[in-house]
Design an enzyme around this catalytic site. Structure first.
Site, PDB file in Angstrom:
ATOM      1  N   GLN A 209      38.619  47.479  30.673  1.00 37.38           N
ATOM      2  CA  GLN A 209      39.969  47.946  30.947  1.00 37.38           C
ATOM      3  C   GLN A 209      39.951  49.380  31.471  1.00 37.38           C
ATOM      4  OE1 GLN A 209      42.051  47.828  27.124  1.00 37.38           O
ATOM      5  NE2 GLN A 209      41.751  50.018  26.889  1.00 37.38           N
TER       6      GLN A 209
ATOM      7  N   HIS B  64      38.444  41.597  34.291  1.00 44.16           N
ATOM      8  CA  HIS B  64      38.244  42.501  33.158  1.00 44.16           C
ATOM      9  C   HIS B  64      38.951  41.996  31.914  1.00 44.16           C
ATOM     10  CE1 HIS B  64      42.108  44.591  32.270  1.00 44.16           C
ATOM     11  NE2 HIS B  64      42.416  44.260  33.510  1.00 44.16           N
ATOM     12  N   CYS B  65      38.460  42.445  30.766  1.00 43.87           N
ATOM     13  CA  CYS B  65      39.151  42.229  29.492  1.00 43.87           C
ATOM     14  C   CYS B  65      39.292  43.609  28.859  1.00 43.87           C
ATOM     15  CB  CYS B  65      38.402  41.229  28.612  1.00 43.87           C
ATOM     16  SG  CYS B  65      36.627  41.528  28.418  1.00 43.87           S
ATOM     17  N   ASN B  66      39.025  43.735  27.582  1.00 44.62           N
ATOM     18  CA  ASN B  66      39.096  45.045  26.956  1.00 44.62           C
ATOM     19  C   ASN B  66      37.820  45.842  27.236  1.00 44.62           C
ATOM     20  OD1 ASN B  66      39.754  47.228  25.344  1.00 44.62           O
ATOM     21  ND2 ASN B  66      39.149  46.242  23.452  1.00 44.62           N
TER      22      ASN B  66
ATOM     23  N   GLY C 130      35.031  44.389  28.748  1.00 43.29           N
ATOM     24  CA  GLY C 130      34.249  43.825  29.842  1.00 43.29           C
ATOM     25  C   GLY C 130      32.932  43.262  29.365  1.00 43.29           C
TER      26      GLY C 130
END
Length: 217
Positions: free
Chosen positions: A78, A149-151, A153
């Site tokens: 993120q 992406h996530c939090n 990655g």
């Protein structure tokens, strides 16, 4: 024929290890995702954690490293998704956000798709593959560059990218994992996602055998 739908239905949550995950939103709010009594619980963290509960060590440094999987397919955290200079440097046009509670920072500058996925072994990651894959393919068709992406990655986004490579390039889990790991060494999909990706490969191999048998008959 063993289909993706059958893989999704057949996957069991019962044998997977329970865990909890913290997410930091764009505004700095802390969210804790947990699995308890067969339900997902999402709560806001009021007090800073003293550590130990989830085995979580807070890291306040920014992670702007972007893994280049393909010239048009990137993987990151993120932090990278919220850093305009990083996005422009990598010529990003599309952003696939698969975190929970993480806002999209530059709505007027990029094409976004948000899919809230919990980073829990019990989460059925395969069920999110079709819409994630379609968005990635759309970016490719438009000659764009997509950041997944996530939090952190590390788990959710990595699992999506690995699954995409297995599907689009008909490659094995091991090959896809190695390719993504080389591009972004910090990846570590949770145990449930790893198991599901292996199940996904088994289903694809079964489909391939079925097609061979049909063609030979």
């Amino acid at each position: 024929m063993y289909s993706l739908n059958q893989e999704i239905k057949a996957f069991s949550r019962n044998n997977l290890r329970k865990q909890c995950t913290r997410v930091t939103t764009l505004t700095g709010k802390k969210i804790i995702e947990t699995w308890k009594d067969a339900r997902i619980h999402v709560v806001e963290e009021v007090e800073p954690s003293s550590g130990g509960g989830c085995g979580y060590v807070q890291d306040l440094s920014s992670d702007l490293q972007v893994g280049v999987i393909k010239p048009w397919l990137l993987l990151g955290s993120q932090d990278a998704a919220h850093d305009l200079d990083t996005l422009k440097k990598n010529k990003v046009t599309h952003i696939l956000n698969v975190a929970y509670g993480v806002e999209n920072a530059f709505l007027s500058d990029f094409t976004y798709k948000s899919i809230s996925i919990l980073d829990l072994p019990e989460t059925n990651i395969l069920s999110y593959f079709p819409e994630c894959f379609e968005f990635i393919e759309e970016a490719k068709r438009k000659d764009g560059v997509v950041l997944v992406h996530c939090n952190a990655g590390v788990s959710r986004a990595a699992a999506i990218v690995i699954g995409f490579l297995m599907n689009s390039e008909q490659t094995s889990f091991t090959s896809a994992f190695s390719l993504v790991k080389n591009a972004r060494p910090s990846i570590c999909p949770n145990s449930g996602f790893m198991e599901q990706l292996r199940t996904y490969q088994e289903g694809k191999e079964s489909n391939k055998c079925d097609r061979i048998q049909e063609n030979s008959s």
